[in-house]
Every structure is written in structure tokens, then in C-alpha cells.
Enzyme design. Structure first.
Site, mmCIF file in Angstrom:
data_model
loop_
_atom_site.group_PDB
_atom_site.id
_atom_site.type_symbol
_atom_site.label_atom_id
_atom_site.label_comp_id
_atom_site.label_asym_id
_atom_site.label_seq_id
_atom_site.Cartn_x
_atom_site.Cartn_y
_atom_site.Cartn_z
ATOM 1 N N ASP A 21 61.586 15.816 9.916
ATOM 2 C CA ASP A 21 61.284 14.392 10.127
ATOM 3 C C ASP A 21 62.355 13.515 9.470
ATOM 4 O O ASP A 21 62.916 13.895 8.445
ATOM 5 C CB ASP A 21 59.897 14.092 9.533
ATOM 6 C CG ASP A 21 59.334 12.775 10.037
ATOM 7 O OD1 ASP A 21 59.897 12.202 10.990
ATOM 8 O OD2 ASP A 21 58.328 12.324 9.467
ATOM 9 N N ARG A 25 65.284 7.359 10.966
ATOM 10 C CA ARG A 25 65.548 6.534 9.773
ATOM 11 C C ARG A 25 66.944 6.814 9.204
ATOM 12 O O ARG A 25 67.649 5.905 8.774
ATOM 13 C CB ARG A 25 64.477 6.810 8.695
ATOM 14 C CG ARG A 25 63.245 5.964 8.874
ATOM 15 C CD ARG A 25 62.080 6.521 8.099
ATOM 16 N NE ARG A 25 61.554 7.728 8.723
ATOM 17 C CZ ARG A 25 60.742 8.585 8.126
ATOM 18 N NH1 ARG A 25 60.382 8.384 6.876
ATOM 19 N NH2 ARG A 25 60.289 9.645 8.774
ATOM 20 N N HIS A 38 69.381 12.495 15.639
ATOM 21 C CA HIS A 38 68.959 13.787 16.212
ATOM 22 C C HIS A 38 70.148 14.740 16.293
ATOM 23 O O HIS A 38 70.018 15.929 16.008
ATOM 24 C CB HIS A 38 68.344 13.586 17.595
ATOM 25 C CG HIS A 38 67.089 12.768 17.581
ATOM 26 N ND1 HIS A 38 66.076 12.978 16.680
ATOM 27 C CD2 HIS A 38 66.673 11.728 18.352
ATOM 28 C CE1 HIS A 38 65.098 12.111 16.899
ATOM 29 N NE2 HIS A 38 65.440 11.335 17.909
ATOM 30 N N THR A 67 53.716 16.957 21.461
ATOM 31 C CA THR A 67 53.105 16.413 22.681
ATOM 32 C C THR A 67 53.205 14.883 22.652
ATOM 33 O O THR A 67 53.470 14.245 23.672
ATOM 34 C CB THR A 67 51.608 16.831 22.721
ATOM 35 O OG1 THR A 67 51.524 18.214 22.433
ATOM 36 C CG2 THR A 67 50.988 16.571 24.059
ATOM 37 N N ASN A 69 55.482 13.104 21.251
ATOM 38 C CA ASN A 69 56.865 12.618 21.373
ATOM 39 C C ASN A 69 57.238 12.222 22.812
ATOM 40 O O ASN A 69 58.200 11.487 23.031
ATOM 41 C CB ASN A 69 57.882 13.651 20.874
ATOM 42 C CG ASN A 69 57.927 13.759 19.362
ATOM 43 O OD1 ASN A 69 58.263 14.804 18.816
ATOM 44 N ND2 ASN A 69 57.584 12.684 18.653
ATOM 45 N N TRP A 70 56.439 12.669 23.808
ATOM 46 C CA TRP A 70 56.722 12.249 25.198
ATOM 47 C C TRP A 70 56.581 10.741 25.349
ATOM 48 O O TRP A 70 57.097 10.145 26.292
ATOM 49 C CB TRP A 70 55.766 12.946 26.189
ATOM 50 C CG TRP A 70 56.022 14.409 26.369
ATOM 51 C CD1 TRP A 70 55.204 15.437 26.007
ATOM 52 C CD2 TRP A 70 57.176 15.030 26.969
ATOM 53 N NE1 TRP A 70 55.766 16.644 26.333
ATOM 54 C CE2 TRP A 70 56.975 16.429 26.937
ATOM 55 C CE3 TRP A 70 58.360 14.533 27.542
ATOM 56 C CZ2 TRP A 70 57.909 17.348 27.436
ATOM 57 C CZ3 TRP A 70 59.289 15.451 28.042
ATOM 58 C CH2 TRP A 70 59.066 16.831 27.986
ATOM 59 N N ARG A 187 57.791 19.624 4.860
ATOM 60 C CA ARG A 187 57.988 18.414 5.675
ATOM 61 C C ARG A 187 58.994 17.515 4.979
ATOM 62 O O ARG A 187 58.870 17.243 3.783
ATOM 63 C CB ARG A 187 56.678 17.659 5.887
ATOM 64 C CG ARG A 187 56.922 16.424 6.776
ATOM 65 C CD ARG A 187 55.678 15.713 7.221
ATOM 66 N NE ARG A 187 56.037 14.698 8.209
ATOM 67 C CZ ARG A 187 55.279 14.297 9.200
ATOM 68 N NH1 ARG A 187 54.096 14.807 9.368
ATOM 69 N NH2 ARG A 187 55.704 13.370 10.042
HETATM 70 C C1 FPP Z 1 61.964 13.735 13.794
HETATM 71 O O1 FPP Z 1 62.689 12.612 13.409
HETATM 72 C C2 FPP Z 1 62.732 14.613 14.658
HETATM 73 C C3 FPP Z 1 62.440 14.904 15.959
HETATM 74 C C4 FPP Z 1 61.284 14.353 16.671
HETATM 75 C C5 FPP Z 1 63.296 15.773 16.757
HETATM 76 C C6 FPP Z 1 63.885 16.955 16.046
HETATM 77 C C7 FPP Z 1 64.996 17.453 16.854
HETATM 78 C C8 FPP Z 1 66.177 17.923 16.384
HETATM 79 C C9 FPP Z 1 66.489 18.085 14.959
HETATM 80 C C10 FPP Z 1 67.264 18.269 17.321
HETATM 81 C C11 FPP Z 1 67.113 19.422 18.240
HETATM 82 C C12 FPP Z 1 66.297 20.549 17.771
HETATM 83 C C13 FPP Z 1 66.632 21.853 17.876
HETATM 84 C C14 FPP Z 1 65.627 22.874 17.500
HETATM 85 C C15 FPP Z 1 67.968 22.324 18.307
HETATM 86 P P1 FPP Z 1 62.164 11.192 13.871
HETATM 87 O O2 FPP Z 1 62.882 10.814 15.116
HETATM 88 O O3 FPP Z 1 60.683 11.221 13.982
HETATM 89 O O4 FPP Z 1 62.642 10.308 12.669
HETATM 90 P P2 FPP Z 1 61.945 8.957 12.125
HETATM 91 O O5 FPP Z 1 60.578 9.361 11.644
HETATM 92 O O6 FPP Z 1 62.851 8.550 11.019
HETATM 93 O O7 FPP Z 1 61.904 7.998 13.260
#
Ligand code: FPP
Length: 244
Positions: A21, A25, A38, A67, A69-70, A187
Site C-alpha cells: 500500500d 501517496r 505503481h 475486487t 480496485n476496479w 502492510r
Molecule cells: C496500493 O497503492 C497498490 C496497488 C493497488 C497496486 C499494487 C501494484 C503494484 C505494486 C504493481 C504491479 C504488481 C505486480 C505484482 C507486478 P495505492 O495505489 O492504494 O496507494 P495509496 O493508498 O497511496 O493511494
């Protein structure tokens, strides 16, 4: 000195699960678009797989796409799907070379066909690898999984005598039927939630939270989590005295 030297190899968790996670940010702090976070997160994925393999973790499970995240903006979802394809293209040879078996859990039928095809090829290419199992949760949620398991169970056993149903029998219908339960959940990003991840399987897991945002998660962070785990007393409902 690296924290790796303080790890007791006799008391490793067999299975470590991670909620990655904080990519968004991390990018925002740098004034960049979320997808940049990402992209950088994929480096942390590689580093973490290496760290886990280095100390002999047998099962590593990463929550890459839920799920829920869609519901993110279409552009971000598309970018994440493209990143999955690129990551598989870039890392497949490394997985095979290091004998890491890929495993995917989640409602993969929802993924774009191009991602589904890539995944099938990667699953096939790594199917005989036996050093570590790397499970990626994609379009996954714990409640979805439990409901699917209930449906499958009833469908396969229409005359089931419910009195004979045990935790062990039910677990066979979960997408993790071939994995032991994780002993440690990590986490990142300072959030203290399970976010619908492995709800059944984490029943007895030790929970470890770090403030590090996922792209900053390093080998030392991973080793630190393992050392913290090794300092805990796991009682499974018993008293300290009973554990001897
Ligand atoms: C959470 O950060 C991260 C994700 C929802 C995506 C994780 C994906 C990757 C690390 C890249 C590809 C994965 C693989 C296995 C190759 P967030 O976007 O929720 O961050 P935030 O909470 O700061 O908004």
C-alpha cells in the site's frame, strides 16, 4: 550490518502475505502521477521476492489488485493492467531461473484477455518450480473467495450432511487450498486494516504494520518484519505456560 544476520533460519514463517500500500501517496509526495508510484512499486515487488528467496521463505503472497480496485479511474486500472503484463514479460526468466512458481488467486475471468493469456503462459512456464511459491492476488477479495467456496461446496455436494463439514474440508474449496495459512501479514503505508485480504486464512497470523510506503519497502524492511515476527509468542488461544 544487515538485519539478515539477526534472522533465526530455524524459525522462519513458512508463508508471508503482504498488502502493498502507498504507491499513490508516494507518487503524490514527489509531484508525480499515481501510476509513477505503481511503476516504482514493481521494483519493490522484485526486491521483496529476492529478499524472501534469500532467506528461504517458501510461500510469498502479494495483494496486487482487489475486487474494489476496479472502481478506480479507468486510466489507472488500464495502466495497472499494462504494468502487470510488462512485469511478467520482464520477470518471467528470473522466476524460472530462481525456481519460483507463480500462482494467481482471484476472479481472473474479470481481467482483460491479454492479461489472462500472459498469466496462463507464466503459470505454465513456472509450474515445475519448487523453491518458492509466489502468489499474486488479482481481482481478489476475501469475501468473494469465501462466497465462491460456499457455492462450489454446495454444487459439488448437493446432499452434504452439514454435521460432517469441518474447517479442513471447507478450506479445500478456497483458492488457497494448496497453500499453508500465512503466519505473518505485512502492510505498508501506516494503514491498519485487512482490506478484505485472506479473511479466512489470516485467522492466526501475526500482523506487522510499517509506515514505509510500498515503493520504499526494502530488503531491510522485510528482514525487520521477520525479526519482529520471531520475537512474538504465538499462543493459538493457549496460555504461555501451556506452550512450555
Ligand atoms: C496500493 O497503492 C497498490 C496497488 C493497488 C497496486 C499494487 C501494484 C503494484 C505494486 C504493481 C504491479 C504488481 C505486480 C505484482 C507486478 P495505492 O495505489 O492504494 O496507494 P495509496 O493508498 O497511496 O493511494
Amino acid at each position: 550490518m544487515s538485519l539478515i544476520n539477526s534472522i533465526n533460519r530455524e524459525r522462519l514463517p513458512k508463508h508471508v502475505a503482504i498488502i502493498m500500500d502507498g504507491n499513490g501517496r508516494w507518487a503524490m509526495q514527489k509531484g508525480k502521477p499515481r501510476i509513477f508510484g505503481h511503476q516504482s512499486g514493481t521494483n519493490a515487488v522484485r526486491t521483496t521476492i529476492e529478499a524472501a528467496a534469500e532467506i528461504g521463505i517458501e510461500y510469498l503472497t502479494l495483494y496486487a489488485f482487489s475486487t474494489e480496485n476496479w472502481k478506480r479511474p479507468k486510466m489507472e486500472v488500464e495502466a495497472l493492467m499494462a504494468l502487470l503484463i510488462t512485469s511478467i514479460n520482464d520477470e518471467l526468466d528470473n522466476l524460472v531461473k530462481n525456481k519460483i512458481k507463480l500462482n494467481i488467486i482471484g476472479d481472473t475471468g474479470q481481467l482483460p484477455i491479454s492479461v489472462q493469456k500472459k498469466i496462463s503462459a507464466a503459470l505454465n512456464a513456472t509450474k515445475s518450480c519448487s523453491k518458492m511459491t509466489l502468489t499474486i492476488a488479482l481481482s481478489y477479495s476475501g469475501r468473494w473467495e469465501i462466497l465462491e467456496a460456499v457455492k462450489k461446496l454446495i454444487k459439488n455436494n448437493p446432499l452434504l450432511d452439514i454435521e460432517t463439514l469441518t474447517e479442513a474440508k471447507f478450506s479445500k474449496y478456497l483458492s488457497t487450498h494448496n497453500l499453508p495459512d500465512p503466519e505473518l501479514l505485512i502492510r505498508t503505508s501506516g494503514e491498519y486494516r485487512l482490506s478484505n485480504f485472506l479473511l479466512w486464512q489470516l485467522a492466526y497470523a501475526e500482523l506487522y504494520f510499517t509506515k514505509a510506503l510500498w515503493p520504499d519497502f526494502s530488503k531491510e524492511e522485510f528482514f525487520g518484519a521477520i525479526i519482529d515476527f520471531q520475537g512474538r509468542e504465538r499462543r493459538f488461544g493457549k496460555t504461555s505456560e501451556q506452550l512450555g
